[in-house]
Scaffold this active site. Structure first.
Site, PDB file in Angstrom:
ATOM      1  N   ALA A 129       0.974  -1.107   0.252  1.00 13.80           N
ATOM      2  CA  ALA A 129       0.344   0.194  -0.266  1.00 13.80           C
ATOM      3  C   ALA A 129       0.555   0.988   0.415  1.00 13.80           C
ATOM      4  O   ALA A 129       1.331   1.866   0.792  1.00 13.80           O
ATOM      5  CB  ALA A 129      -0.924  -0.286   1.464  1.00 13.80           C
ATOM      6  N   THR A 157       9.597   7.999   7.680  1.00 15.08           N
ATOM      7  CA  THR A 157      10.182   9.302   7.936  1.00 15.08           C
ATOM      8  C   THR A 157      10.072   8.764   9.571  1.00 15.08           C
ATOM      9  O   THR A 157       9.384   9.309  10.269  1.00 15.08           O
ATOM     10  CB  THR A 157      10.340  10.335   7.340  1.00 15.08           C
ATOM     11  N   ARG A 269      35.895  27.647 -12.539  1.00 14.67           N
ATOM     12  CA  ARG A 269      36.571  26.588 -13.345  1.00 14.67           C
ATOM     13  C   ARG A 269      36.531  26.812 -14.460  1.00 14.67           C
ATOM     14  O   ARG A 269      36.321  27.514 -15.487  1.00 14.67           O
ATOM     15  CB  ARG A 269      35.366  25.548 -12.682  1.00 14.67           C
ATOM     16  N   GLU A 364       5.045  11.060  -1.510  1.00 13.42           N
ATOM     17  CA  GLU A 364       3.648  11.807  -1.088  1.00 13.42           C
ATOM     18  C   GLU A 364       3.231  12.235  -2.597  1.00 13.42           C
ATOM     19  O   GLU A 364       2.209  12.944  -3.343  1.00 13.42           O
ATOM     20  CB  GLU A 364       3.909  13.663  -0.750  1.00 13.42           C
TER      21      GLU A 364
END
Length: 386
Positions: A129, A157, A269, A364
């Site tokens: 699920a 979490t 750079r 989410e």
């Protein structure tokens, strides 16, 4: 809606200062050691980060959707694992109580969540699920005025460190789909509830994620969120609708940071005797990234303002999450490209953020689920207007 611009400006400045001066210097350390120092967590409590979205009457800041979106954009410009530590309390782990909790439940738990005295988590996902949250299998069998829960939640979490679990289970075994799902508030220490050690992850090191195991967990019926059986899926969707707006902001923040990092890198750079920022194809990577950041931010803030105005933003919240998470992934990929070989090396900001933001396109609601849901709602609206 921003209620008091001056007051909110001061709050946002304080948040920015804390994140940039106290959290940002620890990004690499947290990534390597996979833990946020307790001293920083305590500072999060002192700064008030745990209660941003919790109503003022319960000790929170009661931020509006627009205010919270701007805060989320700010805090996520530093490694997103820091926000994950307090984000549950001020987001998905408290929202069920805010929208559907009984007065007694709110009075008992919201002040503790707002202060950070306890940590909450949202135990919805199961092995079968995930994208289909209606496929819940965890049973909650009634036994007098109690319920007995058995099952296993995964990818939760803060589960390894949580004190309060919002657990979704089936109180009606004969019901199918969204019907018969009930949300329960279960405290750590309740017999039968255990959390195995956190699992290793690709990114967001320092944010513990793990399972929640329920073995004959007995809870009183007063633990049902809102006191009504069978309303758990509705509660979950109300919480997730707001969380998708939150998450869009949490995708925009890293992208802003990465555009800044790309630009700075391109200035210093050098290749072929000149700064790589002089090459048009490098400029394209930066320009496209910056443009997408601004587009995502505009969509998010428009959606947040509509929600504050009381409009139904289910479709807009889904679009915001989809666009922002996909945008963030593209920007992170471009950042690695601009950094070149250095961007593939561990300990590099581009490499670290590339790993950290990958999960945004999964939780989410995966991008594919959001695409499907957006299309269904657009088609349904078109059918109604025919």
């Amino acid at each position: 809606m921003i209620r008091d611009p001056e007051k909110f400006k001061a709050l946002l400045t304080g948040v920015r200062q804390f994140m940039r001066t106290e959290c940002l210097p620890l990004e690499e350390q947290v990534d390597v050691k996979d833990v946020i120092p307790e001293s920083i967590v305590q500072r999060m409590r002192e700064v008030g980060l745990f209660g941003h979205s919790i109503p003022e009457e319960y000790g929170g800041a009661g931020l509006t959707s627009e205010e919270l979106s701007l805060v989320n954009i700010e805090v996520s410009q530093v490694a997103t694992t820091f926000r994950a530590r307090f984000g549950g309390n001020t987001g998905i782990a408290s929202e069920s109580l805010v929208v559907d909790g009984t007065p007694a439940q709110k009075n008992q738990y919201l002040p503790q969540l707002a202060s950070g005295r306890i940590t909450g988590c949202f135990a919805l996902t199961e092995p079968e699920a995930g994208s289909d949250a209606t496929a819940q299998q965890t049973p909650a069998a009634r036994d007098g005025d109690h319920f007995v829960l058995n099952g296993r939640k995964c990818f939760i979490t803060n589960a390894p460190i949580a004190d309060l679990f919002t657990v979704f289970a089936r109180t009606d075994g004969n019901a199918r789909g969204a019907k018969g799902i009930t949300a329960f508030l279960v405290e750590r220490g309740t017999p039968g509830l255990t959390t195995p050690p956190a699992v290793r992850k690709m990114g967001q090191h320092g944010s513990p994620v793990g399972d929640v195991v329920l073995q004959n967990v007995r809870v009183h019926e007063s633990a049902i969120v809102g006191g009504l059986e069978g309303q758990g899926f509705r509660t979950a969707m109300r919480a997730l609708n707001k969380q998708r707006i939150n998450l869009a902001g949490l995708c925009i923040g890293p992208a802003i940071r990465l555009v800044e990092e790309m630009a700075n890198r391109a200035l210093v750079r050098r290749q072929s005797g000149q700064a790589i920022g002089e090459f048009q194809l490098v400029q394209q990577l930066i320009a496209e990234s910056n443009t997408e950041v601004h587009a995502a931010r505009a969509l998010l803030l428009e959606t947040a303002r509509k929600r504050d105005a009381g409009e139904d933003v289910t479709t807009e919240a889904s679009m915001s999450k989809l666009f922002a998470s996909e945008m963030c992934g593209r920007v992170a990929d471009r950042a690695v490209q601009v950094f070149g070989g250095s961007g593939y090396m561990a300990g590099n900001v581009a490499e670290r953020f590339f790993r950290d933001v990958r999960v945004f396109r999964i939780y989410e609601g995966t991008s594919q689920i959001h695409i499907t849901n957006i299309a269904k709602r657009v088609l349904a609206q078109a059918a109604e207007q025919r």
